[in-house]
Write a protein that holds these residues in place. Sequence first.
Motif, mmCIF file in Angstrom:
data_model
loop_
_atom_site.group_PDB
_atom_site.id
_atom_site.type_symbol
_atom_site.label_atom_id
_atom_site.label_comp_id
_atom_site.label_asym_id
_atom_site.label_seq_id
_atom_site.Cartn_x
_atom_site.Cartn_y
_atom_site.Cartn_z
ATOM 1 N N ASP A 141 0.887 -1.236 0.139
ATOM 2 C CA ASP A 141 -0.109 -0.056 -0.063
ATOM 3 C C ASP A 141 0.956 1.363 0.112
ATOM 4 O O ASP A 141 0.312 2.306 -0.456
ATOM 5 N N THR A 197 -3.558 7.749 10.917
ATOM 6 C CA THR A 197 -4.488 6.786 10.292
ATOM 7 C C THR A 197 -4.139 5.340 10.327
ATOM 8 O O THR A 197 -2.972 4.928 9.797
ATOM 9 N N ASN A 199 -3.879 -2.317 7.121
ATOM 10 C CA ASN A 199 -3.091 -2.878 8.305
ATOM 11 C C ASN A 199 -3.831 -4.061 9.252
ATOM 12 O O ASN A 199 -3.129 -4.623 9.700
ATOM 13 N N SER A 222 -5.127 1.954 8.648
ATOM 14 C CA SER A 222 -6.046 1.668 7.552
ATOM 15 C C SER A 222 -6.514 0.324 7.920
ATOM 16 O O SER A 222 -6.000 -0.642 8.547
#
Length: 315
Positions: A163, A286, A291, A288
Amino acid sequence: MTKQLELASEEKSRTTRAIVAIIGALIILAFMPIFIRVSESEISPNATVFNFSWIGTVFLLLWNGLLTLKSRESVNSKPIEQSPYTPKNLVFLLAIGLFTTAIGVLWSWSLVKTSVANSELLHSITPLFAVLGGAIFLGQKFDRSFVIGVGIALAGAVGIGLDDISIAPSKLEGDGLAILSAIFWAVSLLVQEKLRTHFSATTIVFWCSALSTLFILPIILVTGDQLFPYSGNSWLSAIFIGLGGVLNMILTAYSLKWLSSGLVSTILLLNPTLTAILAWAIFSETLSMLNLLGFVVILLGIYLVISSEGGVKTT
């Protein structure tokens, strides 16, 4: 029957302690890239490795000195360790010092030449080299469940890194250094696993730190790099890298007494996800869904590896 139950209970307890130790090492490792970046704002990667090594060596000298004094005060004390310094083991200790130096230098330079995301992703291939090395050089045997578990954990780690990974020609040098660092890390785990049959974890780490200091110092003197940081924040980072790095190495070496290098390196795949969770908790960054999904996938792989043959050593 009672004796067998006692041995099984003791073996389970040792395995649990080894897993707790490597999880502790994992938590420390999650903070390392942040402090390395702070340190490298004032000194070179080579100097960062030098400070990590000498601070760790001094700490272990003081620690071993305290243990020696404590053992002398005890009337019924026994020697802490009877370590056979045979020529073969001395070669292994020398090798572990070289590998430790190479890992630190390559990893530090990779963080300069490429992104943290790229470096972390490429480090995730370490279990592949550790498993292959264990099978070839240590004669370890792994069943299908172990191999599948490592594959699942690798897929989860790579999925997380994809990502944020950046593919650019300017970063190829740093990416190559990260791969070399991953290879040396796998070899280092295998050598430590071999040495753990003769030496304690603290002895191995002391030799790693002391020899790394001796190996890296001439390089810095030749290149003319500044040896020490000059600001308070960088000194605090250097101290954390030194003490945290040594503690991380001790916990890792301790776990290798009861866990295979393949399992240890697979558990360490949780490092990028743990770093992301810490950033979310401390810096409100943040977190995600990728993750979290990767975290679950890696945990599934680790579960398969732990429950299979070859991951946990039996006596």
